[in-house]
Design a protein around this motif. Sequence first.
Motif, mmCIF file in Angstrom:
data_model
loop_
_atom_site.group_PDB
_atom_site.id
_atom_site.type_symbol
_atom_site.label_atom_id
_atom_site.label_comp_id
_atom_site.label_asym_id
_atom_site.label_seq_id
_atom_site.Cartn_x
_atom_site.Cartn_y
_atom_site.Cartn_z
ATOM 1 N N LEU A 114 16.421 -13.779 8.755
ATOM 2 C CA LEU A 114 15.099 -13.381 9.241
ATOM 3 C C LEU A 114 15.156 -12.032 9.953
ATOM 4 C CD1 LEU A 114 13.930 -16.792 10.740
ATOM 5 C CD2 LEU A 114 13.036 -15.722 8.661
ATOM 6 N N ASP A 115 14.065 -11.322 9.874
ATOM 7 C CA ASP A 115 13.944 -10.038 10.562
ATOM 8 C C ASP A 115 13.742 -10.282 12.058
ATOM 9 O OD1 ASP A 115 13.513 -7.449 11.355
ATOM 10 O OD2 ASP A 115 11.504 -7.293 10.471
ATOM 11 N N GLN A 116 14.703 -9.865 12.860
ATOM 12 C CA GLN A 116 14.626 -10.011 14.319
ATOM 13 C C GLN A 116 14.474 -8.656 15.015
ATOM 14 O OE1 GLN A 116 14.993 -13.470 15.821
ATOM 15 N NE2 GLN A 116 14.299 -13.593 13.688
ATOM 16 N N THR A 117 14.253 -7.609 14.220
ATOM 17 C CA THR A 117 14.234 -6.264 14.805
ATOM 18 C C THR A 117 13.106 -6.021 15.804
ATOM 19 O OG1 THR A 117 12.994 -5.411 12.884
ATOM 20 C CG2 THR A 117 15.420 -5.253 12.830
ATOM 21 N N PRO A 118 11.918 -6.662 15.666
ATOM 22 C CA PRO A 118 10.864 -6.352 16.649
ATOM 23 C C PRO A 118 11.264 -6.649 18.085
ATOM 24 C CG PRO A 118 9.905 -7.369 14.705
ATOM 25 C CD PRO A 118 11.396 -7.459 14.536
ATOM 26 N N TRP A 119 11.899 -7.794 18.319
ATOM 27 C CA TRP A 119 12.282 -8.088 19.705
ATOM 28 C C TRP A 119 13.632 -7.470 20.066
ATOM 29 C CZ3 TRP A 119 16.597 -10.956 21.149
ATOM 30 C CH2 TRP A 119 17.185 -11.797 20.189
ATOM 31 N N LEU A 120 14.552 -7.372 19.104
ATOM 32 C CA LEU A 120 15.839 -6.738 19.407
ATOM 33 C C LEU A 120 15.660 -5.271 19.775
ATOM 34 C CD1 LEU A 120 18.097 -8.225 16.588
ATOM 35 C CD2 LEU A 120 18.319 -8.655 19.046
ATOM 36 N N GLY A 121 14.666 -4.627 19.195
ATOM 37 C CA GLY A 121 14.451 -3.201 19.458
ATOM 38 C C GLY A 121 13.607 -2.910 20.680
ATOM 39 N N ASP A 122 13.066 -3.942 21.316
ATOM 40 C CA ASP A 122 12.240 -3.731 22.508
ATOM 41 C C ASP A 122 13.126 -3.335 23.690
ATOM 42 O OD1 ASP A 122 10.649 -4.347 24.979
ATOM 43 O OD2 ASP A 122 9.175 -5.035 23.523
ATOM 44 N N SER A 123 12.781 -2.254 24.344
ATOM 45 C CA SER A 123 13.630 -1.717 25.426
ATOM 46 C C SER A 123 13.743 -2.658 26.608
ATOM 47 C CB SER A 123 13.080 -0.365 25.893
ATOM 48 O OG SER A 123 11.756 -0.520 26.415
#
Length: 430
Positions: A114-123
């Motif tokens: 699954l794409d987890q980039t939205p929360w992983l990329g949050d500063s």
Amino acid sequence: MSEFFQSNTQIIEKRWPAVAARLLSEDPSSLQADLVEGLGSTLSVNGIQLTSRHDRMREAQVQAASLAADSPVLHVYGAGLGDLQHELLLRPALAQLHVHILNGAVFSLVLQLLDQTPWLGDSRVQLHYAGDREEICLPFFALPSELVLADDYNAKIRDRLISETHLTFNNREFDPHAAHIVERLHASQTLMHVDADVAELFGTCAGMPVFVIATGPSLEMHFQRLRTIREQQPRPLFICVDTAYRPLLEQGIRPDIVVTIDQRIAERHLPPAGTSAIRLVYMPMVDPSVLSAWQGPRYVAYSPSPIYQALRQQFPRGELHGGGSVIHPAVDLAVKMGAGEITLFGADFAFPGDKTHAGWSDGELGPQLGAAKHWVLDGHGQRIKTQLNFRSYLCELERFIAGHPQVRFYNSSRAGAIIAGTAFHPELAL
């Protein structure tokens, strides 16, 4: 390598390179993963659904609602499928969200699927392995599925999370206004008028070694050595918990002090014959008929529990640590008496050898082996059967030990649960 895994791990490598290195060494192939469908769908790992299979986002909203909306810092234990992180990051008041991995292989699997980039990329997000810290962080939400799936490395934090989550439920039995508690404390006052204050024992054994003896199955391995040491001079002070007294006595080992706190303790646990030279430290919830039969000196103590609040004003007495088990005040007594080092015997917090207690039959003291559905790691790093309340008692003892760095704590057995903050005794550990 999946496309999702590559994009997810690129962010992790850039932001948390040490976490990324460990994730790349995890082995998700050891997991049984299945798609589970209902009104929606979710991932099942080893038979445990990571989220609801009907409405993942509604579930995440309910979970998020348990945390204060205005809290600037929050902690999530278990990454799940990223739903709770997404929901919490919608909050304008949130400045930091710490996500603590409870099972590295499970998280690695999710990163592949699954794409987890939205929360992983949050500063605002920080990513950790839960086991890298010795203690839990508040306020938190722990994903129930990952508490079940927690791996060996993160198991101690899992135990602390579960203990904290169950705290209110466990304390329900200790309502200071409950009729049976009021009645018992009233009945104890006659003895409290004449019995000594436990504080009289504080500081009387400065620098001495002390043995604190519990009733775990590994105690049976030490009976012969304890008998020998008991006859030596000088020797350590022997403090035992109430349920260890009879097994010790049957082996010809007489403790110096017995500690008892529980209203269910009876004369079968504390036979009074021949006790004139043995000191008894008790809390007022113990049956007065058991206490009055004791022939030796008796000392009254309180725990910090609210049930003693009114009584301690009327009868000021010394206080001993309370953590749910009699092992906690017994260890605290040793510390307050001035022990330089404390060696624990039978402090297993588990069922080594498929036994529940030393000197007692299965179920005689409450828990039955067949009811053991949980695990801790033993001194060999292997999983061993236990039950939830034992894990909570272990957590509280470890916290107590961490708060008393001036005392050396030793464990005498590798068969039971490993106890953070202790070393295995160089001569006595088996």
